[in-house]
Design a protein around this motif. Structure first.
Motif, short mmCIF file in Angstrom:
data_model
loop_
_atom_site.label_atom_id
_atom_site.label_comp_id
_atom_site.label_asym_id
_atom_site.label_seq_id
_atom_site.Cartn_x
_atom_site.Cartn_y
_atom_site.Cartn_z
N ALA A 53 4.47 14.24 0.26
CA ALA A 53 5.16 13.64 1.41
C ALA A 53 4.73 12.19 1.54
O ALA A 53 3.53 11.88 1.54
CB ALA A 53 4.83 14.41 2.68
N ILE A 54 5.71 11.29 1.63
CA ILE A 54 5.42 9.87 1.77
C ILE A 54 5.76 9.44 3.20
O ILE A 54 6.89 9.58 3.65
CB ILE A 54 6.23 9.03 0.77
N ILE A 55 4.74 8.96 3.90
CA ILE A 55 4.92 8.43 5.25
C ILE A 55 4.90 6.91 5.13
O ILE A 55 3.84 6.29 5.06
CB ILE A 55 3.81 8.92 6.20
N ASN A 56 6.09 6.32 5.07
CA ASN A 56 6.22 4.88 4.84
C ASN A 56 6.26 4.16 6.18
O ASN A 56 7.29 4.11 6.85
CB ASN A 56 7.46 4.59 4.03
N VAL A 102 7.14 3.57 -4.40
CA VAL A 102 7.90 4.76 -4.02
C VAL A 102 9.04 5.05 -4.99
O VAL A 102 9.20 6.18 -5.47
CB VAL A 102 8.45 4.61 -2.59
N ASN A 103 9.83 4.02 -5.31
CA ASN A 103 11.04 4.25 -6.09
C ASN A 103 10.82 4.18 -7.59
O ASN A 103 11.36 5.01 -8.33
CB ASN A 103 12.12 3.23 -5.68
N GLN A 107 8.93 8.12 -7.97
CA GLN A 107 10.20 8.78 -8.23
C GLN A 107 10.77 8.39 -9.58
O GLN A 107 11.97 8.50 -9.81
CB GLN A 107 11.19 8.47 -7.11
N VAL A 117 9.01 14.30 -4.32
CA VAL A 117 8.74 13.44 -3.17
C VAL A 117 9.52 13.93 -1.95
O VAL A 117 10.72 14.20 -2.03
CB VAL A 117 9.11 11.98 -3.49
N GLU A 118 8.81 14.07 -0.84
CA GLU A 118 9.42 14.46 0.44
C GLU A 118 9.33 13.27 1.39
O GLU A 118 8.24 12.75 1.65
CB GLU A 118 8.68 15.66 1.03
N GLU A 119 10.48 12.82 1.91
CA GLU A 119 10.51 11.71 2.85
C GLU A 119 11.18 12.16 4.15
O GLU A 119 11.87 13.17 4.20
CB GLU A 119 11.26 10.52 2.25
#
Length: 443
Positions: A53-56, A102-103, A107, A117-119
């Motif tokens: 999980a990414i908390i941006n 992230v990208n 990913q 990846v969970e956003e």
């Protein structure tokens, strides 16, 4: 006469129920217990997908505004300030560290086979999923992440760049891989920052600061290509190399450990026959100590060889252990039996005329557990200190374990030369030491 003496020693061993229980039944029991319990964490199953999980929290626009405010305070001419601002405004298209992370990294097409990846989750929601085991890890990108990266690339003062990673302790392997990937990313950023700093300092020192400043957009473009470059995960399979299960590993480890107990029983029989004056009577009949110990050596060799064959057959038929080629198994077992029998010969020579069980207790309670740990019979040697890892292949347990594992993987006899040489050399040394002990006794 030698054959009759070997038969006598073999019958003595076979009539000892306690010895048979320890050397034959106990390894089977421990193989079952360790294979079912510890063996399950030794890579028997696929790693699976790691859910990240990414908390941006990164504030791209706010960071740009903050950076422009800092530039306003730079003591340069108005034209130079305007040029610097224009270059900074191009940064998001040239070097966006959050987008790269992230990208382009997490990913990346190659990584998607391992990381999902969970956003869109809040930090509290992500922590709840993590506690329930639904996530492998949580990556928190702070609100000022981009600002600090850009500042480090633009100015000589270095700010600390932080990424926060929460991991599930029950998924330590997958979490560790994610952590290594992020560590590689941050190290790449740090290396590029230092490279830029050194280049700028050398340029200023040689009067090239203005020219280098004009090349800033190109520098940023190169930074972006270096940090977010193509990632390739290379997964290779070795032809004809089979996977080792927990049962396979502990079958080899326990087999090598429990043949050492035959040494202790050999010493015990030697002491008992010394107490009953058996050796004195045989010597009166014209039999030398060398002949007596030779019979003990061959009796131990035959018993240990049969012990390994029984363990191998039972573990294969009942527990499903894959020993690979049985020809290789018999060859390895013969060499292992030779080396351990030579060790039994040495300790038997040391025990001649003794009645104190201290030698047996020393071997059974200290030497066997110690060499079993160093050899990897209980746990893989990779988890041991470095000097023990280097020592392991030269122990009887370590050489035997590695030889059996290579056989299980389908490797050929030529791949076992090192382990078989260890058995020959150590066995030969034990025999030479036995001859020295007997010579000293005659003196």
């Amino acid at each position: 006469m030698l054959g009759a003496m070997i038969k006598k020693d073999l019958l003595r061993i076979l009539r000892d129920r306690k010895a048979l229980l320890i050397t034959l039944l106990m390894p089977i029991i421990l193989i079952s217990i360790l294979g079912f319990s510890i063996g399950k964490v030794m890579g028997e199953q696929d790693i699976g997908i790691a859910k990240l999980a990414i908390i941006n929290q990164d504030d791209g626009a706010g960071n740009m505004e903050r950076l422009l405010q800092v530039i306003e305070q730079v003591p340069v001419e108005e034209e130079g300030l305007r040029t610097l601002k224009d270059q900074v405004k191009e940064l998001p298209t040239q070097m966006d560290p959050t987008s790269i992370l992230v990208n382009e990294l997490l990913q990346n097409e190659e990584l998607t086979t391992f990381i999902q990846v969970e956003e869109g989750l809040s930090l509290e929601e992500a922590k709840e999923h993590l506690s329930q085991g639904d996530l492998t890890a949580i990556l928190v990108i702070p609100h000022d992440f981009t600002y600090h990266v850009w500042s480090n690339l633009l100015f000589p003062v270095q700010n600390q760049v932080r990424l926060t990673l929460y991991t599930d302790p029950d998924q330590s392997l997958k979490g560790g891989i994610i952590e290594e990937i992020l560590t590689g990313y941050t190290q790449a950023l740090s290396n590029l920052v230092w490279t830029k700093q050194i280049t700028m300092e050398m340029g200023i020192r040689h009067g090239l600061g203005e020219q280098l400043q004009q090349l800033l957009p190109k520098v940023m473009e190169n930074v972006s290509s270096q940090v977010g470059g193509e990632i390739q995960l290379l997964e290779q399979s070795v032809a004809k190399v089979k996977k080792i299960s927990g049962f396979d590993y502990y079958a080899a480890g326990m087999a090598m450990m429990f043949i050492l107990y035959s040494v202790g029983y050999g010493v015990q029989y030697t002491m008992e026959e010394s107490r009953l004056h058996t050796y004195e009577r045989l010597r009166i009949a014209g039999r030398s100590r060398g002949l007596l110990l030779t019979s003990r050596f061959f009796a131990s060799l035959i018993f240990i060889y049969m012990q390994l064959i029984i363990i191998g057959l039972f573990s294969s038929l009942v527990l499903g252990v894959n020993w690979g080629s049985w020809f290789l198994y018999l060859v390895i077992s013969l060499f292992a039996a030779f080396a351990v029998s030579a060790l039994a010969l040495l300790f038997s020579a040391l025990a001649l005329g003794r009645q104190n069980r201290g030698l047996i207790d020393l071997f059974d309670t200290i030497i066997i557990p110690l060499v079993s740990i160093v050899g990897g019979s209980f746990i893989p040697v990779q988890s041991l200190p470095t000097f023990l890892v280097k020592l392991s292949p030269y122990t009887l347990n370590g050489a035997g374990l590695q030889a059996y594992l290579k056989g299980m993987q389908g490797q050929q006899l030529t791949a076992l030369q090192g382990e078989l040489l260890v058995f020959l050399v150590t066995g030969g040394l034990f025999i030479l030491m036995t001859m020295f002990v007997l010579w000293r006794r005659e003196e």
